[in-house]
Design an enzyme around this catalytic site. Structure first.
Site, mmCIF file in Angstrom:
data_model
loop_
_atom_site.group_PDB
_atom_site.id
_atom_site.type_symbol
_atom_site.label_atom_id
_atom_site.label_comp_id
_atom_site.label_asym_id
_atom_site.label_seq_id
_atom_site.Cartn_x
_atom_site.Cartn_y
_atom_site.Cartn_z
ATOM 1 N N LYS A 169 43.644 39.894 40.350
ATOM 2 C CA LYS A 169 42.192 39.777 40.289
ATOM 3 C C LYS A 169 41.575 39.621 41.694
ATOM 4 O O LYS A 169 42.277 39.340 42.663
ATOM 5 C CB LYS A 169 41.824 38.624 39.358
ATOM 6 N N PHE A 181 31.822 32.712 27.769
ATOM 7 C CA PHE A 181 32.269 32.976 29.133
ATOM 8 C C PHE A 181 32.182 34.454 29.516
ATOM 9 O O PHE A 181 32.462 34.809 30.667
ATOM 10 C CB PHE A 181 33.715 32.498 29.320
ATOM 11 N N ARG A 186 49.988 31.725 37.417
ATOM 12 C CA ARG A 186 48.616 31.228 37.333
ATOM 13 C C ARG A 186 48.498 29.807 37.877
ATOM 14 O O ARG A 186 47.437 29.426 38.397
ATOM 15 C CB ARG A 186 48.120 31.311 35.887
ATOM 16 N N ASN A 234 41.744 32.813 36.915
ATOM 17 C CA ASN A 234 43.164 32.528 36.678
ATOM 18 C C ASN A 234 44.093 33.526 37.365
ATOM 19 O O ASN A 234 45.259 33.650 36.995
ATOM 20 C CB ASN A 234 43.455 32.445 35.179
ATOM 21 N N HIS A 254 46.160 39.058 35.254
ATOM 22 C CA HIS A 254 45.996 39.464 33.851
ATOM 23 C C HIS A 254 47.285 40.089 33.347
ATOM 24 O O HIS A 254 48.006 40.751 34.095
ATOM 25 C CB HIS A 254 44.859 40.479 33.720
#
Length: 212
Positions: free
Chosen positions: A20, A66, A114, A124, A127
């Site tokens: 990410k 969220f 994570r 986090n 993915h």
């Protein structure tokens, strides 16, 4: 009496992994962990998703509290997407990732990715596909041209051969008849390698960032 044993079968599963935006600078060390964990990185892309594409990717989360923050986070900068392959790739990658909430991961699975790279419940770090159906959908989303297991059988296999294999093979055989090489088998094998329309476009050099 001799027992008949089924022939051995090896099924290599694939899953989607995403590094990410906030930890893209850790890509090299994360890839090293991935390779040392027995995965093969089949394909890799670096891209920058728009909020609209993030919404489409996380469509199953639509409507949750969220969701706006998630799409804003995932579109905030470049990310790296990879197809990982190995035996039981989906479950093993999820095990390496640890709990989705990085704060929980730091307490219960301190050695998970994570826990090491994540910040909180939203950020986090990484993915992983949740199951086979999710992996198939997500891989097709990020890599539209890739073929996802299982390989089709029956009529689906015939359709695939007619659409993708037969036209190329006919071109190769036609050219073979024109060229009349001394070793037709080696010549045809080389021709098919050079003219395969589905040849994977893998690169060992840094991949330029793509707009998505």
């Amino acid at each position: 009496m001799e027992l008949s044993m089924p022939p051995p079968q090896i099924y290599v599963e694939k899953t989607l992994a995403i590094i990410k935006p906030d930890i893209v600078d850790k890509e090299e060390e994360i890839q090293d962990i991935i390779l040392r964990s027995g995965f093969t990185i089949v394909q890799r892309r670096k891209l920058h998703l728009s909020p609209e594409h993030c919404s489409n990717f996380y469509v199953e989360q639509y409507g949750k509290m969220f969701f706006p923050n998630l799409t804003a986070y995932m579109s905030s900068g470049p990310l790296v997407v990879m197809i990982l392959a190995r035996y039981n790739a989906i479950s093993y990658w999820k095990e390496l990732l640890g709990p989705s909430n990085s704060l929980v991961a730091k307490e219960t699975h301190p050695d998970s990715l994570r826990a090491i790279y994540g910040t909180d419940e939203l950020r986090n770090a990484l993915h992983g596909s949740n199951d086979f159906a999710a992996a198939e959908r997500e891989i097709r989303f990020m890599f539209p041209a890739v073929i996802v297991e299982p390989i089709p059988v029956g009529q689906a296999a015939k359709d695939y051969l007619n659409l993708y294999v037969t036209p190329t093979l006919l071109k190769g055989l036609t050219e073979l008849c024109k060229q009349k090489p001394a070793d037709p088998f080696i010549w045809l094998a080389d021709w098919l390698l050079k003219n395969n329309p589905n040849k994977p476009k893998l690169s060992h050099h840094p991949v330029a960032e793509e707009s998505y």
